[in-house]
Enzyme design. Structure first.
Site, PDB file in Angstrom:
ATOM      1  N   HIS A 265     -53.332 -25.277  11.788  1.00 12.27           N
ATOM      2  CA  HIS A 265     -54.426 -26.222  12.007  1.00 12.27           C
ATOM      3  C   HIS A 265     -55.756 -25.517  11.746  1.00 12.27           C
ATOM      4  O   HIS A 265     -55.791 -24.306  11.477  1.00 12.27           O
ATOM      5  CB  HIS A 265     -54.376 -26.819  13.411  1.00 12.27           C
ATOM      6  CG  HIS A 265     -54.558 -25.835  14.529  1.00 12.27           C
ATOM      7  ND1 HIS A 265     -53.653 -24.833  14.802  1.00 12.27           N
ATOM      8  CD2 HIS A 265     -55.548 -25.698  15.466  1.00 12.27           C
ATOM      9  CE1 HIS A 265     -54.061 -24.141  15.851  1.00 12.27           C
ATOM     10  NE2 HIS A 265     -55.220 -24.641  16.259  1.00 12.27           N
TER      11      HIS A 265
ATOM     12  N   ASP B  35     -59.941 -19.925  15.261  1.00  5.18           N
ATOM     13  CA  ASP B  35     -59.119 -18.745  15.546  1.00  5.18           C
ATOM     14  C   ASP B  35     -57.832 -18.718  14.729  1.00  5.18           C
ATOM     15  O   ASP B  35     -57.037 -17.787  14.847  1.00  5.18           O
ATOM     16  CB  ASP B  35     -58.808 -18.646  17.046  1.00  5.18           C
ATOM     17  CG  ASP B  35     -58.089 -19.870  17.601  1.00  5.18           C
ATOM     18  OD1 ASP B  35     -58.330 -20.980  17.110  1.00  5.18           O
ATOM     19  OD2 ASP B  35     -57.294 -19.711  18.552  1.00  5.18           O
TER      20      ASP B  35
ATOM     21  N   HIS C 149     -51.928 -31.614  19.354  1.00  3.35           N
ATOM     22  CA  HIS C 149     -53.089 -30.790  19.661  1.00  3.35           C
ATOM     23  C   HIS C 149     -54.339 -31.663  19.534  1.00  3.35           C
ATOM     24  O   HIS C 149     -54.254 -32.853  19.217  1.00  3.35           O
ATOM     25  CB  HIS C 149     -53.136 -29.588  18.719  1.00  3.35           C
ATOM     26  CG  HIS C 149     -54.046 -28.486  19.166  1.00  3.35           C
ATOM     27  ND1 HIS C 149     -54.126 -28.075  20.471  1.00  3.35           N
ATOM     28  CD2 HIS C 149     -54.912 -27.694  18.470  1.00  3.35           C
ATOM     29  CE1 HIS C 149     -54.993 -27.093  20.573  1.00  3.35           C
ATOM     30  NE2 HIS C 149     -55.499 -26.841  19.382  1.00  3.35           N
TER      31      HIS C 149
ATOM     32  N   ASP D  55     -50.729 -24.581  17.830  1.00  5.94           N
ATOM     33  CA  ASP D  55     -51.137 -24.937  19.184  1.00  5.94           C
ATOM     34  C   ASP D  55     -50.681 -26.358  19.502  1.00  5.94           C
ATOM     35  O   ASP D  55     -50.822 -27.265  18.675  1.00  5.94           O
ATOM     36  CB  ASP D  55     -52.650 -24.857  19.320  1.00  5.94           C
ATOM     37  CG  ASP D  55     -53.182 -23.449  19.099  1.00  5.94           C
ATOM     38  OD1 ASP D  55     -52.364 -22.531  18.885  1.00  5.94           O
ATOM     39  OD2 ASP D  55     -54.412 -23.269  19.145  1.00  5.94           O
TER      40      ASP D  55
ATOM     41  N   HIS E 160     -50.320 -16.163  21.252  1.00 10.64           N
ATOM     42  CA  HIS E 160     -51.528 -16.958  21.454  1.00 10.64           C
ATOM     43  C   HIS E 160     -51.890 -16.971  22.935  1.00 10.64           C
ATOM     44  O   HIS E 160     -52.086 -18.008  23.558  1.00 10.64           O
ATOM     45  CB  HIS E 160     -51.311 -18.388  20.935  1.00 10.64           C
ATOM     46  CG  HIS E 160     -52.577 -19.165  20.719  1.00 10.64           C
ATOM     47  ND1 HIS E 160     -53.153 -19.916  21.713  1.00 10.64           N
ATOM     48  CD2 HIS E 160     -53.372 -19.319  19.628  1.00 10.64           C
ATOM     49  CE1 HIS E 160     -54.238 -20.506  21.245  1.00 10.64           C
ATOM     50  NE2 HIS E 160     -54.404 -20.153  19.978  1.00 10.64           N
TER      51      HIS E 160
END
Length: 313
Positions: A63, A67, A141, A212, A270
């Site tokens: 995505h 980060d 997410h 994520d 993560h």
């Protein structure tokens, strides 16, 4: 096949963890590396690792949060300076093309290789080539985010040369025929076929890499029967409300997903910068209470992925 963790932190770098990037070492399988996500500083991490940009030919982005992508423009440019001349394919959600092309155009970067950008408009098989297939599915997410399932195709069973010799067949072209499943007729009329001296096919390895996400059934589907599931565990269970608010997973969420998918091993990564080395043990214990074969990744850590022939992690 080996996973190499270049960055294992969440949101922003800390003194011990850079932001997210994972390399899949496929040098023995097809002579290259694949990269999953490319947070800021990834190319600096690569300098201290066995990963080689010139041998990296695929990058998969989960995505577009910083980060996970802010390291891309610099890495793509540096690949030219480090001898990268072969084509590179970049996969990611819609918007990845605009992000990369804008950064390269504004900075007047020139690449010495062909860069192909493929935006993921639908779920399903991303590509299939000799030896491998990759599937992508949407996760849950705050922005569009994908998880990836990397599937190695099954390998042929091992030829039992000792058995063939015992049957009176001398080494030579006949061995190749039998290895391919054909038949060979002996002088005495006996017929020897592949089923007589070739073991069962060796199942290809499966790696699932999640972006994520909240806990979701899509991750279970992607990780079904995987040898390794790489799953974010940004928070511990005491911060489950915070995880839900920011659409992240806890270590418990990751472990439940691995258990539901009947994966062989789970790697949590993560991790929030609030967790120091001792606090990371809390995340690991929580996950292992549910899924014992869990590892907590840290920068420059690697995990070899064996075939399922009795060898364990």
């Amino acid at each position: 096949m080996e996973l190499y963790f270049l960055g294992t932190g969440a949101g922003m770098p800390s003194r011990s963890r850079n932001v997210t990037s994972i390399a899949l070492n496929l040098l023995d399988e097809n002579g290259c590396f694949w990269l999953f996500d490319c947070g800021e500083g990834t190319q600096q991490q690569i300098l201290a690792s066995p990963v080689r940009l010139s041998r990296t030919n695929k990058i998969f982005i989960t995505h577009l949060h910083g980060d996970h992508v802010y390291g891309l423009p610099g890495l793509l440019t540096s690949r030219s300076y480090q001898g990268g001349e072969t084509p590179l394919v970049l996969y990611g959600p819609p918007g990845i093309r605009e992000f990369v092309e804008t950064a390269l155009r504004v900075s007047q970067a020139r690449l010495s290789y062909h860069l192909e950008i493929k935006e993921l408009e639908t779920e399903g098989i991303v590509f299939e080539e000799e030896g491998f297939r990759v599937e992508a599915r949407r996760l849950v997410h705050r922005i569009e985010c994908f998880g990836y399932r990397i599937m190695e195709k099954d390998k042929e069973g091992k030829l039992d040369a000792a058995k063939l010799k015992a049957l009176g067949l001398t080494p030579g072209p006949a061995y190749g025929i039998i290895k391919q499943g054909g038949t060979v007729t002996m002088q005495d009329g006996r017929v020897i076929s592949g089923k007589d001296a070739v073991g069962p096919a060796i199942p290809g390895r499966i790696v699932a890499v999640m972006g994520d996400s909240l806990r979701t059934e899509a991750a279970v589907v992607l990780a079904q029967g995987a040898d390794v599931l790489v799953h974010e565990a940004t928070f511990d269970s005491a911060r489950a409300d915070m995880a839900a608010r920011f659409h992240h997973s806890t270590s418990v969420d990751a472990a439940v997903t691995a258990r539901s998918a009947q994966a062989v091993a789970l790697v949590i990564t993560h991790l929030s910068s609030r967790y120091g080395e001792e606090d990371t043990e809390v995340l690991l214990r929580e996950a292992r209470d549910i899924f014992p074969n869990t590892y907590a990744a840290f920068d420059f850590w690697s995990l070899n992925i064996p075939y399922r022939t009795g060898e364990t992690f």
